[in-house]
Scaffold this active site. Structure first.
Site, mmCIF file in Angstrom:
data_model
loop_
_atom_site.group_PDB
_atom_site.id
_atom_site.type_symbol
_atom_site.label_atom_id
_atom_site.label_comp_id
_atom_site.label_asym_id
_atom_site.label_seq_id
_atom_site.Cartn_x
_atom_site.Cartn_y
_atom_site.Cartn_z
ATOM 1 N N ASP A 1 0.806 -1.223 0.000
ATOM 2 C CA ASP A 1 0.000 0.000 0.000
ATOM 3 C C ASP A 1 0.841 1.276 0.000
ATOM 4 O OD1 ASP A 1 -2.402 -1.314 -0.194
ATOM 5 O OD2 ASP A 1 -2.819 -1.320 1.946
ATOM 6 N N TYR B 1 -9.750 0.026 2.099
ATOM 7 C CA TYR B 1 -9.392 -0.018 3.515
ATOM 8 C C TYR B 1 -9.046 1.352 4.064
ATOM 9 C CZ TYR B 1 -9.297 -4.806 5.185
ATOM 10 O OH TYR B 1 -9.654 -6.030 5.640
#
Lengths: 683, 683
Positions: A334, A422
């Site tokens: 990420d 997320y």
């Protein structure tokens, strides 16, 4: 004449008073001669600086007709030693140069450019030809996401499924690396979702279709419609307040945090002072929040003492465990692929942070190099959760009862990064007792797979997940966050100590006891001594300053109190794990090296794992009595459950860095209890 | 006449209105016919009941000339099945009898007495002749502690050390069991400390002297003055606010929690209702706080659903690792020996708990059976620490930004138990999302050993601890807290499931991936299947209801999210570990058995370990699809550091019981964000 003499006297006295006042200020406020709040060498790049960088690059080195896109613009960290020298003596030492590090794609080639912002010049410009690609930009993702809509085969697929094209939205997914030796294109897969009555696109995947996009064109270069699976229904997926139907609740009485005299911290630029702490908070497009130069005031030594030179989430690794054709490659990084800072969101006052919070804005650069503001990027607040800092009731003295209690109040620095589905809540918390706690909360939306099943009893194959709702499968996955913790325990030269707790048998009948545990200290000499999979062996982990001891002779130290011991379960020869090899251990210690910043390597997208922390550490360098960096990986294993549908309640984990013989004694013994009662209020 | 008729009519109408009102109340407030707030069958014994018990025992069965001392008086738990039947249908079912269980020493014999409080009679009275002794009473400890002062050899020892007798205070220590087969006396050792300028007696041990006291006489039956060691100095040990010298601090701005409309929970007797939770909070002299009948309202099912029948800290085991003659036997059981509830302290408003807390008092019985009030035994408060319950920012829909955030507010029930030197802060926290979190904070004073050393460099032998200050050694030790968790996941019949996460190799080139993890569920059939040392194997631990499933077919469950995985390091054949064998594993599961309440056995003082959870579990009973109890042990390893001197900052750990397919979907999706801003206040 007398009158005039008196005038002169009065005048002279006034001048003398001014001079004295000036000298007084000079003596008592040395801060006036220290660097101005706006130009701390660790401050993030300003909008002005982003403009400068763009202008310098566009005008001087690069033919303006060429296609230039900025994939990363960040502070080129000043050399640590130079910075620390300057900070300890700004008057006589040279300030470190202010430089930016840029990764740009120029005419489809990756350039690494260093710009000096003081001299307005390019210091270096190198072409990178190794494996992997830089961060994806938002703009190219958006461009890729728009392509399927006008792509005839995709339109056919949508229509074949009986879906409305205008309700389809798409997202870009990095594709990883699975052993191919060819130089791949900069490619993503675009996966699409269905709105049609919800904003929760992630709960409505249009399964079976894969669109490969060459980001550089951008252009669809591959297409597959493999299977038809029902799109999970919209009902029950929307999480907006406005869309909820009764019964709502449960209901609550109002609750708020009140500081009648305002918050107890100061922010000057990016420097924060609170209670006995001072530190610097910065921001980077790739790694998000950075805590630097955290030091704590010691009354006994009448000085601030360094604890953490820099701490940040260096990389995130999120491998999914679903081997189906549309899912096997979902092993995300990420920070290195999407930008943990790029994905930061504006915090909502009174919801993301309590009423007593203060906010800091931040800036990122777009693909064109122009700065974009993220308002309320950070919040900073004092937390009083009702916890107790220390207490004791003494009943052991005949005829007396002694009770002393001090409530815990801490300072929290928060940022939220929403990487697609997320939401990561990243907190750094400072305690007056000397602890620094890092906590990460996971919330937001799951990545779910559309399946034909409407009941678990129908499932007879391996589905790699939990059925959360009809046609909705929550895929198994992990989240690993690798923290870079450059601790400087009262100075730069430190050692890493494993204090092993070793069961010792008492064999010789010298005691009625048959066993006890003793502490066997092991100082890590080389990097391989400090690689630890947690859970395997009882030990306390310490960073100590071997040169500095307390009065009774214990080395100054800080202890890492870790959370759940979670490591990667993938086999080490698996391609995703080779790329995420920095999660092979929970703990690594390396000597400080300015270039070893991003645990997943500089070019993470489609990387081959040849530039990770695990590779750097193979050199097995000396780490005893050196300026060292502790890398700690915390993990979450996510076997989704129905409570995570359609949006998951926060799940948290973290760690604490706690002083361990750093102070001569309890540093908060002398904290006076405050007035914790509220003033008169009218609602 | 007409007038009179009108009068009668009016009168009749009034009567009818009253009848209707009564019927209306009867219909709409069935709570009126449910048990009165003051007599819930799980309520702790009241002062009146303590009186009754004393009177009944003194008058009916025991010759009043005999020496009777009460070592334990607690509720004799109603049979679980009877209680649940009555609670679900109080109108037609018999209420469980109200009984007390008493352990008394009558003429130096241990009696187990059951008193029926309804019939005011003794139900049973049995003499216990096995190993071990009941809880120590405060009174006998105080009597023992006073003996040395008038004991000539002790006076000589004190004078030989140049100490003032009037500044000496003593404490009673249980002596454990080290393999002897003789029936021992009820004996403690009395260890003494020195005040003389401090209230922190525990930092000033008078080392080398051991006084053995027969508690039953009470009388000194053994004395040894083995070595002379300097008593650590008083300076720097006092923790009272009044004794602190400048510089104080660090300073803070005021902070408080405000609830302008008051707290959002109701307490009726010992029953608490808050948000979607209801539960009962009780108190016991041995185990302290008890959470019972915790159930959560489910909007989908329009009913409360059971989660936790009862939860409490069943036993604490605190073994020290110091083998010296005055220390080797210090392996304490804080519940079974000293009483975790007996040691509860009155909470200080605004310091132990925030301003919005409400308090409950509690009662214990003295050795004479007379009740003693502990004011502010519990506090209950809503916690808003600035955390986020859930959030998401959606940027994936072209042209829109969706942000939804809900702050976390939870409910905390707190008790503090100060077992001599240590303060345990025991929190039970309820979250609207369905989680129950248990946290224990350790603070208070270390047990330190006086030593000759003033600097670590002088130490060449094994000293079993850290030098914290001159002549002050912090001994290595552990704290284990074993929680009894009688979970009833939507009913009594449950199973324990280990969801093992198993690395699976992909051997057949069916996928570009080489590995993934899958979930291999293992339902524990017998007790041995459920004994787990945490940290050894990646698994998620669940209690499920095998009979009840969600609409899509997942069994209702709750998951245990544990903290650090800490187990005992003593060898299993060590006597202390045999007594504390319930810490051989972090996890045990047993079938519900009313008598299996105290993990360390009923008579822990000088026990032989023949009545622990580990022994009960040897029967290896069926636990699948049964009413089962989960026992979870959390541990702290304490290698003291100087920050723990003279009083240790709180160190916390805990666990979470989190719904896992218990709800059809996120149960807090429909929570409306509250107003988290403060009203107008003037200080």
């Amino acid at each position: 004449m007398l009158e005039s003499f008196k005038d002169i006297c009065v005048h002279l006295l006034r001048v003398m008073a001014l001079i004295l006042k000036f000298l007084f200020l000079l003596y008592f406020f040395p801060i006036l001669s220290s660097p101005h709040q706006d130009d701390h060498p660790l401050d993030p790049l300003t909008p002005l600086e982003f403009d400068q960088i763009r202008t310098i690059i566009k005008s001087s080195h690069v033919n303006p007709t060429l296609n230039v896109s900025f994939h990363y613009i960040g502070l080129d960290d000043p050399d640590k030693h130079t910075l620390l020298s300057w900070l300890s003596n700004p008057a006589t030492t040279t300030k470190p140069p202010r430089r930016a590090f840029i990764i740009a794609r120029v005419n489809h080639t990756t350039h690494e450019i260093v710009v000096d912002l003081t001299s307005h010049s390019i210091v270096s410009n190198q072409i990178y030809t190794g494996h992997g690609y830089p961060l994806l930009t938002f703009e190219e993702q958006i461009a890729a996401d728009m392509l399927p809509r006008s792509y005839a085969p995709f339109r056919t697929s949508i229509s074949k499924r009986g879906l409305k094209l205008e309700e389809v939205v798409c997202g870009s997914f990095t594709v990883g690396w699975y052993g191919s030796k060819d130089k791949p294109k900069r490619v993503v897969t675009v996966m699409c979702y269905y709105l049609d009555g919800t904003v929760n696109l992630y709960m409505r995947p249009i399964e079976g279709i894969t669109v490969w996009v060459d980001l550089e064109k951008p252009k669809i270069i591959g297409y597959r419609d493999r299977i038809m699976v029902p799109v999970p229904k919209a009902s029950g997926t929307d999480y907006r307040e406005s869309e909820q139907k009764p019964p709502l609740g449960p209901k609550m009485n109002r609750i708020t945090v009140l500081q009648p005299d305002g918050p107890g911290f100061d922010i000057e630029g990016h420097a924060v002072r609170w209670a006995n702490w001072k530190f610097h908070v910065s921001f980077d497009a790739r790694i998000g929040p950075i805590i630097a130069l955290a030091s704590i005031y010691d009354h006994e030594k009448n000085d601030y003492r360094s604890v953490l030179y820099r701490g940040y989430v260096s990389e995130l690794f999120v491998p999914y465990m679903d081997l189906t054709q549309e899912w096997y490659y979902r092993t995300f990084f990420d920070a290195g692929e999407y930008g943990f800072g790029l994905s930061a969101t504006s915090l909502e006052p009174l919801r993301d942070c309590p009423e007593n919070a203060r906010y800091l804005d931040g800036y990122i650069a777009g693909q064109d190099g122009i700065s974009v503001k993220i308002a309320n990027l950070f919040c900073i607040f004092e937390r009083y959760s009702g916890d107790i800092m220390w207490r004791h009731t003494e009943l052991g003295i005949p005829g007396r009862v002694v009770t002393e209690v001090r409530p815990e109040v801490s300072l929290v620095v928060r940022m939220v990064s929403t990487v697609g589905n997320y939401d990561y809540i990243v907190d750094w918390e400072f305690k007056r007792g000397g602890s620094i706690k890092a906590t990460v909360g996971l919330t937001g939306l799951l990545e779910v797979r559309g399946v034909k099943y409407t009941h678990a009893d129908q499932i007879e194959e391996e589905v790699y997940g939990t059925l959360l709702a009809e046609n909705t499968l929550g895929a198994h996955h992990d989240h690993f966050l690798t923290y870079h913790l450059d601790l400087d325990i009262d100075g730069e030269t430190n050692s890493f100590v494993k204090a092993n707790l070793q069961t010792t048998k008492v064999a010789d009948n010298s005691s009625p006891r048959k066993s006890y545990w003793k502490v066997v200290r092991e100082t890590a000499k080389i990097e391989s001594d400090a690689r630890i999979r947690l859970g395997s062996k009882p030990a306390q982990l310490l960073i100590v300053n071997p040169h500095k001891k307390t009065k009774v002779g214990n080395p100054f130290g800080y202890r890492l109190i870790h959370g759940a011991s979670v490591g990667s379960l993938l086999s080490e020869d698996d391609y995703a794990q080779i790329r995420g090899a920095f999660t092979n251990y929970n703990i690594w210690v390396t000597p400080y090296n300015k270039s070893e910043k991003w645990a997943g390597g500089r070019y993470t997208d489609q990387s081959h794992g040849d530039d990770t922390l695990a590779m750097w550490s193979l050199r097995n360098r000396d780490i005893e009595n050196k300026d060292i960096v502790l890398w700690y990986t915390l993990g979450f294993r996510h076997v989704p459950c129905q409570e995570d549908f359609p949006l998951m309640p926060t799940l948290s984990d973290g760690f604490e860095l706690r002083p361990n013989n750093f102070f001569e004694s309890n540093p908060v013994l002398k904290v006076r209890p405050q007035d914790y009662s509220s003033p008169n209020c009218s609602s």
